[in-house]
Design a protein around this motif. Structure first.
Motif, PDB file in Angstrom:
ATOM      1  N   TYR A  23       0.856  -1.192   0.000  1.00 24.51           N
ATOM      2  CA  TYR A  23       0.000   0.000   0.000  1.00 24.51           C
ATOM      3  C   TYR A  23       0.891   1.241   0.000  1.00 24.51           C
ATOM      4  O   TYR A  23       1.923   1.285   0.685  1.00 24.51           O
ATOM      5  CB  TYR A  23      -0.900   0.019   1.234  1.00 24.51           C
ATOM      6  N   LEU A  24       0.499   2.245  -0.762  1.00 21.16           N
ATOM      7  CA  LEU A  24       1.208   3.511  -0.765  1.00 21.16           C
ATOM      8  C   LEU A  24       0.196   4.646  -0.809  1.00 21.16           C
ATOM      9  O   LEU A  24      -0.569   4.765  -1.763  1.00 21.16           O
ATOM     10  CB  LEU A  24       2.163   3.602  -1.961  1.00 21.16           C
ATOM     11  N   HIS A  25       0.181   5.440   0.245  1.00 20.16           N
ATOM     12  CA  HIS A  25      -0.752   6.579   0.330  1.00 20.16           C
ATOM     13  C   HIS A  25      -0.362   7.646  -0.689  1.00 20.16           C
ATOM     14  O   HIS A  25       0.828   7.899  -0.917  1.00 20.16           O
ATOM     15  CB  HIS A  25      -0.704   7.166   1.748  1.00 20.16           C
ATOM     16  N   GLN A 142       7.569   5.688   6.455  1.00 21.32           N
ATOM     17  CA  GLN A 142       7.241   7.112   6.438  1.00 21.32           C
ATOM     18  C   GLN A 142       7.617   7.772   5.111  1.00 21.32           C
ATOM     19  O   GLN A 142       7.549   8.998   4.978  1.00 21.32           O
ATOM     20  CB  GLN A 142       7.943   7.816   7.609  1.00 21.32           C
ATOM     21  N   SER A 143       7.983   6.953   4.141  1.00 26.81           N
ATOM     22  CA  SER A 143       8.374   7.480   2.835  1.00 26.81           C
ATOM     23  C   SER A 143       7.190   7.518   1.880  1.00 26.81           C
ATOM     24  O   SER A 143       6.421   6.571   1.800  1.00 26.81           O
ATOM     25  CB  SER A 143       9.481   6.615   2.227  1.00 26.81           C
ATOM     26  N   HIS A 171       4.767  -2.069   9.884  1.00 26.68           N
ATOM     27  CA  HIS A 171       5.147  -1.492   8.600  1.00 26.68           C
ATOM     28  C   HIS A 171       4.322  -2.120   7.467  1.00 26.68           C
ATOM     29  O   HIS A 171       4.654  -1.993   6.301  1.00 26.68           O
ATOM     30  CB  HIS A 171       6.636  -1.719   8.331  1.00 26.68           C
ATOM     31  N   SER A 172       3.231  -2.812   7.833  1.00 27.52           N
ATOM     32  CA  SER A 172       2.370  -3.501   6.874  1.00 27.52           C
ATOM     33  C   SER A 172       1.245  -2.584   6.376  1.00 27.52           C
ATOM     34  O   SER A 172       0.995  -1.530   6.970  1.00 27.52           O
ATOM     35  CB  SER A 172       1.748  -4.740   7.522  1.00 27.52           C
ATOM     36  N   PRO A 173       0.541  -2.987   5.303  1.00 28.01           N
ATOM     37  CA  PRO A 173      -0.521  -2.145   4.739  1.00 28.01           C
ATOM     38  C   PRO A 173      -1.600  -1.732   5.723  1.00 28.01           C
ATOM     39  O   PRO A 173      -2.083  -0.597   5.680  1.00 28.01           O
ATOM     40  CB  PRO A 173      -1.100  -3.025   3.624  1.00 28.01           C
ATOM     41  N   GLU A 174      -1.989  -2.636   6.650  1.00 29.04           N
ATOM     42  CA  GLU A 174      -3.095  -2.299   7.553  1.00 29.04           C
ATOM     43  C   GLU A 174      -2.748  -1.173   8.521  1.00 29.04           C
ATOM     44  O   GLU A 174      -3.628  -0.559   9.113  1.00 29.04           O
ATOM     45  CB  GLU A 174      -3.590  -3.526   8.328  1.00 29.04           C
ATOM     46  N   GLY A 183       3.268   0.851   3.193  1.00 29.29           N
ATOM     47  CA  GLY A 183       3.093  -0.387   3.942  1.00 29.29           C
ATOM     48  C   GLY A 183       3.295  -1.597   3.056  1.00 29.29           C
ATOM     49  O   GLY A 183       2.750  -1.658   1.948  1.00 29.29           O
ATOM     50  N   VAL A 184       4.078  -2.548   3.528  1.00 29.19           N
ATOM     51  CA  VAL A 184       4.259  -3.809   2.800  1.00 29.19           C
ATOM     52  C   VAL A 184       4.420  -4.923   3.826  1.00 29.19           C
ATOM     53  O   VAL A 184       5.061  -4.747   4.859  1.00 29.19           O
ATOM     54  CB  VAL A 184       5.476  -3.749   1.837  1.00 29.19           C
ATOM     55  N   ARG A 185       3.776  -6.047   3.554  1.00 26.97           N
ATOM     56  CA  ARG A 185       3.858  -7.180   4.458  1.00 26.97           C
ATOM     57  C   ARG A 185       5.314  -7.658   4.562  1.00 26.97           C
ATOM     58  O   ARG A 185       5.994  -7.754   3.526  1.00 26.97           O
ATOM     59  CB  ARG A 185       2.965  -8.300   3.933  1.00 26.97           C
TER      60      ARG A 185
END
Length: 229
Positions: A23-25, A142-143, A171-174, A183-185
């Motif tokens: 996930y990337l905001h 935080q990137s 640091h996961s998507p949720e 976020g990445v699993r």
């Protein structure tokens, strides 16, 4: 309740973001990103995600990397990106003899803390290119441009240096949001790294538990990246 009925049948209701691997905001602008990071920094300025047990492992990884090198550096140089209140670099400076380790943070609060530079870790400083024996961060989440950030960090290490990324379920998507946009699993992280950098890097990893104030023990993955030539 409906969720209990589903659970009894072997199903579970979970947030949608728990079902994705990456996930990337998205922000409307860099200014919006920077503002969100400074706001989060000031809110959490007294909190430290880094812990002594994990940083001791980081120091051992650095020492092992240096021992395998033919030429030993006069002084061990390192940088901790996104170090907020400076705990990370100051603890590592204490346990790695003959070291000069600094930290960076995007917030101007960095100016208050020892060995901390006010800096956006996505940006490159010319004098940092190829300078450090290691780069460490637990703040890749935080990137807003994680591939760009990691490219910058890889360019900051010496040819035989290491980039060490601390990664957890947090640091996961949720757990990704406006404050922590990436976020990445953890188990998917190596695939992301190879997708971004391919044969340009080699990856190893270490898995242990954090020493933390939280009631449940948190698994931490340390991904160690080296440049290939």
């Amino acid at each position: 309740s409906a969720s209990k009925i589903l659970k009894d049948k072997g199903y579970e209701v979970v947030p949608r973001k728990k079902l994705i691997d990456y996930y990337l905001h998205r922000y409307n602008s860099y200014e919006e990103y920077k503002e969100s990071q400074i706001k989060l920094n000031k809110k959490k300025i007294e909190l430290t995600f880094a812990d002594e047990k994990t940083l001791e492992k980081v120091s051992n990884i650095v020492k092992d990397s240096l021992q395998s090198q033919e030429v030993q550096p006069n002084k061990i140089l390192g940088v901790c990106h996104g170090s907020r209140n400076g705990f990370e670099q100051n603890f590592l400076n204490k346990i790695i003899t003959n070291s000069d380790i600094i930290g960076t943070d995007i917030s101007d609060t960095a100016l208050k803390f020892k060995n901390t530079v006010h800096w956006d870790f996505h940006d490159q400083k010319d004098e940092w290119i190829g300078k450090f024996d290691f780069v460490y961060s637990n703040s890749l989440d935080q990137s807003w441009k994680p591939k760009h950030a990691l490219t910058t960090w890889l360019n900051q290490i010496k040819n035989d240096g290491v980039v060490i990324i601390e990664h957890t379920i947090y640091h996961s998507p949720e757990h990704a949001n406006e404050g922590d946009p990436f976020g990445v699993r953890p188990v998917v992280m190596p695939y992301i790294l190879t997708e971004w950098f391919g044969h340009k890097i080699s990856i190893s990893h270490y898995l242990q538990e954090k020493s933390t104030v939280f009631s449940s023990k948190i698994k931490v993955w340390l991904f160690v990246l080296k440049k290939n030539f």
